[in-house]
Design an enzyme around this catalytic site. Structure first.
Site, short mmCIF file in Angstrom:
data_model
loop_
_atom_site.label_atom_id
_atom_site.label_comp_id
_atom_site.label_asym_id
_atom_site.label_seq_id
_atom_site.Cartn_x
_atom_site.Cartn_y
_atom_site.Cartn_z
CB CYS A 1 -0.93 0.01 1.21
SG CYS A 1 -0.05 0.17 2.78
CB CYS B 1 4.41 -0.34 1.97
SG CYS B 1 3.28 -1.53 2.71
CG ASP C 1 0.40 27.20 -34.72
OD1 ASP C 1 0.32 28.37 -35.08
OD2 ASP C 1 1.15 26.36 -35.26
#
Length: 759
Positions: free
Chosen positions: A15, A18, A432
């Site tokens: 997880c 950790c 552009d």
């Protein structure tokens, strides 16, 4: 000593907590200036003068492991960056999400212990918790439950002690250990065992679901074959792609995946580029065309010259950029991480008060006074379980990694969760013109012979309007222009070839009229192809002058043709809009993105002509690069969140000035300069990017709100004496799985409406 950056692939994490433990522990090492660990990728980056051996030792001291240590590289050293230091391959025998959940759980030592403990705790759960009315009791149930707590809780407790000793921090593992031991102290043996079993299994399930999301982008590496058929001295030989060098020749058979980026030398085929660009249909490839590793060859064999080595091909760069994107935390993720750091100690403090204040000041029971009635120590222990922030922390990174992976599969490359979040907020978009809204290449849009009463266009849907006079005019011009290097000449010859008249005439004595046109002899006659200005003094075109002037005013480029000083007609050319541009702009408007603005250095007439074709009404022409920057800044002042879309080459300042910059194409400039890259050169990918970003942030908000709501619900239930420890753990497990699966929906949804996904 110069700081270096080390990279390591960390294994054994379940997880985000950790990851935080490893990150904190490594950061405390001397000579470490910075340490960051992304749970979603498992990549640990360490900056400083520390040696790799010390980092590996600290990681293992905390109870985790390293797949293989990364090599050091000085920051900014381009040569060093040309080599990969990310070691993604897990060690032999390590479990992967691809094997399925049961195999994943069984191959982990700590999870095998939890599964064994689950068998031990089943009798106590059945007869003490779920079916106490049966009256079946035995001291063995309590013994088995305590044994289950020890078996499942041993790895958890060891991890808690290591983090406390090395990092001096209280982790959720420590809180769960205290809660389980406390449950034994107050005689809740079954709950002690069940809490630890459920917690251990929930951590493993979190690791599994996160690994599945992580593997989504890792699977892209399988798109390019490991071997290719090389042409060596006229012989075909299968060799590893790593042995190929720029300039080598390879053969790609029908139905094969291309192993390398390259350029077609011979052959013709339709190539499926969907894995790279997201294009919905195969693209015809002939000699001179570019092809990409990971594409699927169609019906014809191709001989290809390698233009990039395997480590630098398009698919490799995509994988690297997406991996880096997954490591960049979005503002929403950073907020959740900060909240979790405050939330856990806050709930622990409240749990301490809950255990002490009611018994001391309100004469409330500290121990459980009777079966089924909870004392305040039990409630405090249950609050420690509620303090687990796993569901809250895991919900955001899994959602973002899933969305980024989905985008990459469909040719939209987000360079980080921050850009995904910003894309969801975009209110206005500046474009552009050349190379973005238009193809960036001139094309013939009309052919007008002097002796033709109509106007003949070369497009397929107007073939019925073509006439012999216009075809002959186009063939005559093409004969002279074929000897020219000018871009307009290529457009004329391409149109003639498309009509099948490109080889009707041949020319001699071709001479350029610098800046004005070209002249040559065709069948003994003098043919001139020139600008309108060049023909100003030619009275033979006077009756067509108004028509030509109208075309000029509409932004078209006109080329007049004469044959032995007799006016034959004119050809009109323009930089045509990309296919799907109008559709993309209409979809953006339907999504509420407004205004849509064109910024171009071209003439106003040309810009207005293109804008009218695609449905744009806000056109700002004749702009220098600095003017484009000023226009973008003005939009930001009004709308705050503004995207700029360009080709990533000559509009880099404007891309940087926008809230988020998007580039079209697969060029190195586009990949380096933009925050988001539309790899398919298709503007229809832009509304998909907006929908994907909005879906991702909507999912993040729901997941966070749902996780907090569940926590608050159980916080209240525990305080009221109606919530049990094992039910709190079960709710946390369920919430973690639900928010993870909800986030992983973004691996498949939404889908682009006009672009095919990778199969």
């Amino acid at each position: 000593m110069t700081d270096t950056e080390l990279r390591f692939q960390i294994t054994g994490m379940d997880c985000a907590g950790c990851a935080r433990t490893v990150e904190t522990g490594v950061a405390k090492l001397p000579d470490v200036t910075e340490a960051t660990l992304a749970f979603t990728t498992g990549t640990l980056r360490v900056a400083g003068t520390v040696t790799p051996e010390r980092v590996i030792a600290r990681v293992r001291e905390l109870g985790y492991d390293v797949a293989r240590p990364g090599a050091a590289e000085p920051p900014g050293d381009e040569e060093a960056h040309s080599h990969t230091h990310e070691h993604d391959a897990p060690p032999a025998g390590s479990p992967t999400a691809a094997e399925g959940v049961l195999a994943y759980l069984w191959e982990r030592n700590d999870t095998r212990l939890a599964l064994l403990a689950a068998l031990l705790v089943i009798p106590g759960v059945l007869f003490d918790e779920l079916l106490p009315g049966l009256g079946i009791t035995s001291p063995a149930f309590a013994t088995m439950s305590v044994l289950a707590m020890i078996v499942a809780g041993y790895p958890v407790a060891i991890s808690a002690v290591r983090a406390l000793r090395v990092n001096r921090e209280i982790t959720i593992n420590l809180l769960m250990t205290i809660a389980a031991v406390g449950a034994v102290v107050i005689g809740a043996y079954t709950e002690a065992g069940l809490v630890m079993v459920l917690f251990a299994l929930s951590e493993a399930l979190e690791g599994y679901t996160a690994a599945r999301a992580r593997n989504a982008i890792g699977s892209m590496s399988t798109l390019a074959p490991a071997e290719a058929t090389a042409l060596q001295d006229g012989n075909e030989t299968r060799i590893p792609v790593a042995d190929l060098r720029v300039g080598d020749h390879i053969v790609v058979r029908p139905g094969e995946r291309l192993a390398m980026d390259g350029r077609v030398l011979s052959g013709a085929s339709a190539v499926d580029q969907a894995p790279i660009t997201g294009e919905s249909r195969p693209v015809d490839k002939v000699a001179g065309d570019e092809v990409f590793a990971g594409s699927v060859n169609g019906h014809g064999a191709l001989e290809v010259v390698v233009t990039r080595v395997a480590a630098d091909n398009t698919i490799s760069r995509m994988i690297q950029l997406v991996a880096e994107a997954q490591e960049r935390r979005a503002p929403a993720q950073r907020f959740v991480d900060r909240f979790a750091r405050v939330y856990t100690p806050l709930v622990v403090g409240i749990a301490l008060l809950v255990a002490v204040v009611p018994p001391l000041f309100f004469d409330a029971p500290f121990w459980n006074p009777a079966p089924g009635i909870q004392g305040w120590l039990y409630r405090a222990l249950a609050l420690l379980v509620v303090a687990c922030p796993c569901a809250l922390v895991i919900s955001t990174p899994v959602t973002l990694i899933s969305a980024i992976s989905n985008g990459a599969r469909h040719g939209v490359l987000f360079k980080g969760g921050a850009f995904l979040e910003e894309m969801s907020r975009v209110r206005a978009v500046a474009f552009d013109k050349t190379g973005t809204i238009t193809r960036g290449q001139p094309a013939v849009v009309s052919v007008n012979a002097a002796n033709c009463v109509g106007e003949c266009r070369p497009e397929a849907d107007n073939q019925a309007r073509a006439c012999a006079a216009c075809d002959d005019l186009l063939a005559l011009a093409a004969a002279v222009e074929r000897r020219s290097e000018h871009p307009l000449a290529g457009a004329v010859t391409a149109a003639a070839d498309a009509r099948g008249v490109g080889n009707r005439y041949t020319s001699t004595d071709v001479t350029a009229l610098t800046g004005r046109g070209v002249t040559g002899r065709v069948n003994g006659r003098d043919v001139i192809v020139g600008s309108h200005a060049y023909f100003e003094d030619d009275a033979t075109h006077d009756r067509f002058h108004a028509h030509i002037t109208t075309a000029d005013a509409a932004g078209l480029t006109t080329m007049l043709v004469s044959d032995d000083n007799a006016y034959r007609g004119y050809i009109a050319l323009a930089d045509t809009p990309r296919g799907g541009s109008a559709e993309a702009l209409a979809e953006l408007a339907s999504l509420g993105v407004s205004p849509l603005v064109m910024l171009t250095g071209d003439h106003a007439a040309t810009a207005e002509h293109v804008a009218a074709q695609v449905g744009l009404t806000d056109v700002r022409a004749g702009l220098l690069p600095a003017d484009k920057v000023a226009a973008v800044e003005a939009l930001r002042a009004t709308y705050s969140h503004v995207a700029m879309v360009g080709d990533g080459i000559n509009d880099t300042p404007a891309l940087a000035a926008a809230s988020i910059g998007l580039a079209m194409g697969r060029t190195a400039q586009a990949l380096e300069t933009a925050d988001v890259v539309l790899l398919g050169d298709d503007l229809r990918q832009l509304p998909f990017a907006v929908r994907l970003a909005r879906a991702a942030m909507s999912t993040v908000r729901f997941n966070v709100a749902f996780s907090i709501a569940v926590k608050l619900l159980f916080f209240v239930l525990v305080l009221l004496g109606s919530g049990s420890m094992w039910l709190a753990v079960l709710a946390d497990v369920g919430t973690s799985i639900l928010v993870t699966l909800n986030g992983m929906r973004l691996l498949r949804r939404p889908e682009p409406r006009m672009v095919a996904p990778v199969s």
